[in-house]
Design an enzyme around this catalytic site. Structure first.
Site, PDB file in Angstrom:
ATOM      1  N   ASP A 157      26.459  21.302 -20.463  1.00  0.00           N
ATOM      2  CA  ASP A 157      26.660  22.587 -21.132  1.00  0.00           C
ATOM      3  C   ASP A 157      27.947  23.273 -20.648  1.00  0.00           C
ATOM      4  OD1 ASP A 157      25.782  24.407 -23.020  1.00  0.00           O
ATOM      5  OD2 ASP A 157      23.776  24.564 -22.153  1.00  0.00           O
ATOM      6  N   ASP A 230      24.809  26.858 -31.087  1.00  0.00           N
ATOM      7  CA  ASP A 230      23.389  26.470 -31.122  1.00  0.00           C
ATOM      8  C   ASP A 230      22.745  26.706 -32.486  1.00  0.00           C
ATOM      9  OD1 ASP A 230      23.808  26.089 -28.449  1.00  0.00           O
ATOM     10  OD2 ASP A 230      22.226  27.451 -27.784  1.00  0.00           O
TER      11      ASP A 230
END
Ligand SMILES: *[C@@H]1O[C@H](CO)[C@@H](O)[C@H](O)[C@H]1NC(C)=O
Ligand SMILES: *[C@@H]1O[C@H](CO)[C@@H](O)[C@H](O)[C@H]1NC(C)=O
Ligand SMILES: *[C@@H]1O[C@H](CO)[C@@H](O)[C@H](O)[C@H]1NC(C)=O
Length: 557
Positions: A157, A230
Site C-alpha cells: 500500500d 479504492d
C-alpha cells in the site's frame, strides 16, 4: 505489440533495478491473481477465528477449486511495535497464535499465502492512533518475515509515505525507487508476486515534467498495479473505476505477469443490485483485473456464489494471452461494446448497458467486424450456435457477455475520413487553442468551461446520411478519486446543424493534458443533411462540468 511492450518493461526494469537484481523469483503468476482478501469483508479488523473460518469456507465452497487460490490478509494484522531486531510482527490481541499456523493451514489445503504491507512509515488503517508500522526502511526484514510465513504474493500500500499524510493522491517522483526497494527485497527472498497499491496516482517524470500513470513505471517493479482509487459499495464507485480504465492506453502494458488491478470485488456486499454485481464481475474478468473475493465467505448467499463461480468468465480472466478487452464503441449514456482476443483464436464480446431501466438490446456483430460466429452466452451458460447478431432483454445496468468461436470476419473495408482539426474550426466565447505534443497538428482546443457558452464548431462537414458515427480525438486527464461525484468522465453537449445538443460522456484519456489523446472515440450523431454544409458544435453540457479538450474529429465518408 506485446513484444515491444515487454521489451520496454524489461528495459525499464534494468534501468530501475540495476542488472544484478533484475532477476525475478520463480513462481510468478502469469494470469491475473484470484483469491480472497479481507478488506471489503472486515476492513482493517481481521482476526484469527474469522480468517481460519474463511480459509475453510473458501475450500469447502469450492472457490479454491475454481482457481481462487491466493489467500490474503489485508490491513490490521501487524503488531504496533516491531521486534527488537527490527522485524515486523503480528498483533497478538487479534492473532494470538500468530500468522504462521494460518498460512500452514491454508497452504495445506492448497492455497498460496499472501500478505499485506505498506511502503510508508505507517500502514493504512481505519483506526489512526496508534499507527501500525509500514515497511519503508524495513524492506529486507519484512520480506524475510513474509518468506518465513511461506508468502507467495504481497500487496504493498501507499499510506503515510510522509508520517502525517494518510493517503496522498499527489503526483510523486519517488514511486519507482520506493516500490523497487520492496520489489527487490521480495525477489531476494523468493517471493515472486507483488501488487503496487498506489491508487493509480500519477508519477511525476521530472525529465519530461509530465504526469504518467502507473503503467509507465509499475510493470518493471511489480506483477500487478492498482489503476484506480479504492472501490467502495455501490454502482457509482464501480463506474468510476470502469471509466478510468476504459481507455486502452492505460491498459497497453497489461499482459502475462503484469496486470492492472481494478481493486477487490464487491460481489456479495450491499450497494448494488444482483445485475450490477454481475456486470461488475464480467468487467473485472474481461478487463483481466485480479478477481479477489472480498465478502463474508461463510455467510455467502447462493446467488453470490453463482456469480463468483461462473467458470466461463473465470476461463476468460485466466486466458493465457492475458489481454484485456478493448472498447469498440460507447453509445453515449446508453451502452458500451467491447471485444478482446483469447489464446485459442476465440474472442470475447462484452456489452454493458448503462440504461437505468430494463429494455431489449440488440447488437449486430458487424459492429465489431464480424459477420458471423458460434456464440456461447456466458451468463446463461448456453451455446447459441452460429449467430450474426445478439439480442437480449436486459435489466438496468445489466450485461451480455459471449465467447465467440469459428469467427467469420466481415469483409474489411478501409474507411476514408474527412479529418477536421479543432484548431482550424470556429471558436467562440472563450474556447482557445493550445499546443499539444500528442495532438495531430500539434494543437488542441480547450477552455470549454462549465457554465460558459465557449464552443468549437466544425463547419463544412460532409455527410451522405442523417446518422453518422463521428470519431473524436480528445483529452480528458481529470482523474477522479474516491468520493468524487463525477465518475471519471467529462461531459460535452454536441449538436449537429444547430439542433438540440446530445450529452456525450468522455471517459478519462490518461494523465497528461498535452500527450494522452484518446483517439477515435466513436460518437453516434444524427441530424445531418446530405452534402458538405453540415456543422458540429461542441460545448460544455449545462450543469455537468467542463468539456474535454478536443484535438480533431474524423467523419467517415
Ligand atoms: C472476529 O471477526 C468476526 C468478523 O468481523 C467477528 O464477528 C468476531 O466477533 C471477531 N472475533 C473476535 C474474537 O474478535
Ligand atoms: C528477528 O527475531 C525474530 C524472533 O526471534 C525472528 O523470527 C526473525 O527472523 C528475526 N529477524 C531477522 C531479520 O533476523
Ligand atoms: C521519463 O521520461 C523519460 C524521457 O521521455 C523516459 O525515458 C523515462 O522512461 C520516463 N520515466 C519513466 C519512469 O517512465
Amino acid at each position: 505489440m506485446i513484444w515491444s511492450t515487454e521489451d520496454r518493461a524489461a528495459v525499464l526494469a534494468l534501468m530501475l533495478l540495476g542488472t544484478a537484481s533484475a532477476q525475478t523469483a520463480p513462481g510468478r503468476q502469469e494470469t491475473p491473481i484470484m483469491g480472497y482478501n479481507s478488506y471489503n469483508d472486515v476492513a482493517c479488523s481481521p482476526n484469527e477465528t474469522m480468517i481460519h473460518d474463511t480459509i475453510q469456507s473458501m475450500s469447502d465452497k469450492g472457490f479454491l477449486g475454481l482457481g481462487y487460490k491466493f489467500f490474503q490478509i489485508d490491513c490490521g494484522w501487524q503488531g504496533y511495535d516491531r521486534l527488537s531486531n527490527g522485524s515486523i510482527t503480528y498483533d497478538d490481541t487479534v492473532f494470538p497464535n500468530g500468522i504462521a499456523p494460518l498460512s500452514e493451514f491454508a497452504i495445506g489445503l492448497g492455497f498460496k499465502w499472501s500478505m499485506y504491507t505498506d511502503q510508508g512509515v505507517y500502514s493504512c488503517d481505519t483506526s489512526y492512533d496508534p499507527h501500525r508500522p509500514g515497511s519503508l526502511g524495513y524492506e529486507t526484514q519484512d520480506a524475510a518475515m513474509f518468506a518465513a510465513w511461506n508468502t507467495a504474493y504481497v500487496k504493498v500500500d501507499n499510506c503515510f509515505v510522509d508520517p502525517d499524510q494518510n493517503a496522498p493522491k499527489d503526483a510523486r517522483t519517488d514511486f519507482p525507487s520506493r516500490y523497487a526497494k520492496m520489489w527487490n527485497a521480495l525477489q531476494g527472498v523468493g517471493i515472486p508476486n507483488m501488487l503496487i497499491c498506489q491508487w493509480g496516482t500519477p508519477y511525476q517524470n521530472t525529465s519530461t515534467n509530465t504526469l504518467q500513470g502507473p503503467t509507465a513505471w509499475a510493470p518493471a517493479v511489480s506483477t500487478s498495479f492498482r489503476i484506480s482509487d479504492d472501490i467502495s459499495q455501490g454502482w457509482t464507485s464501480t463506474l468510476r473505476i470502469y471509466n478510468q480504465v476504459i481507455h486502452a492506453s492505460l491498459l497497453d502494458l497489461v499482459g502475462p505477469g503484469r496486470f492492472a488491478d481494478m481493486d477487490l470485488l464487491e460481489v456479495g456486499n450491499p450497494g448494488m443490485t444482483v445485475d450490477e454485481q454481475k456486470t461488475h464481475f464480467a468487467v473485472w474478468a474481461t478487463f483481466k483485473s485480479a478477481l479477489m473475493i472480498s465478502t463474508s465467505v461463510p455467510r455467502m448467499t447462493a446467488q453470490t456464489a453463482e456469480i463468483l463461480g461462473n467458470q466461463d468468465l473465470i476461463a476468460i480472466n485466466q486466458d493465457a494471452l492475458g489481454l484485456p478487452v478493448k472498447l469498440i464503441q460507447r453509445f453515449s449514456n446508453d451502452y458500451d461494446i467491447f471485444l478482446g482476443p483469447l489464446a485459442d483464436g476465440d474472442k470475447v464480446l462484452l456489452i454493458v448497458d448503462h440504461s437505468n431501466t430494463a429494455r431489449t438490446l440488440s447488437v449486430q456483430l458487424t459492429d465489431v467486424g464480424i459477420s458471423s460466429a458460434t456464440a456461447r452466452d456466458l451468463w446463461a451458460g448456453e451455446n447459441l450456435g452460429s449467430v450474426s447478431s445478439v439480442s437480449q432483454s436486459l435489466p438496468a445496468h445489466g450485461s451480455m457477455v459471449f465467447r465467440l468461436s469459428s469467427i467469420q470476419s466481415a469483409p474489411s473495408t478501409t474507411p476514408e475520413y474527412q479529418d477536421l482539426e479543432a484548431e482550424s474550426a470556429t471558436l467562440a466565447n472563450g474556447a482557445s487553442v493550445s499546443s499539444c505534443s500528442g495532438c495531430s497538428g500539434g494543437q488542441k482546443v480547450g477552455n470549454l468551461l462549465s457554465g460558459s457558452t465557449a464552443s468549437v464548431t466544425f463547419t463544412g462537414v460532409q455527410a451522405s446520411q442523417s446518422t453518422v458515427d463521428v470519431l473524436f480525438d480528445y483529452i480528458n486527464c481529470e482523474v477522479q478519486y474516491l468520493g468524487s461525484s463525477v465518475p471519471n468522465v467529462r461531459t460535452a453537449s454536441i449538436s449537429v446543424n444547430g439542433g438540440a445538443g446530445i450529452t456525450v460522456l468522455f471517459p478519462l484519456s490518461g494523465y497528461d493534458w498535452y500527450g494522452d489523446v484518446l483517439p477515435s472515440y466513436k460518437v453516434r450523431l444524427s441530424g445531418f443533411t446530405s452534402g458538405s454544409q453540415n456543422t458540429i458544435t461542441v460545448q460544455s453540457a449545462s450543469g455537468q462540468g467542463n468539456a474535454p479538450d478536443i484535438d480533431r474529429i474524423r467523419v467517415p465518408l
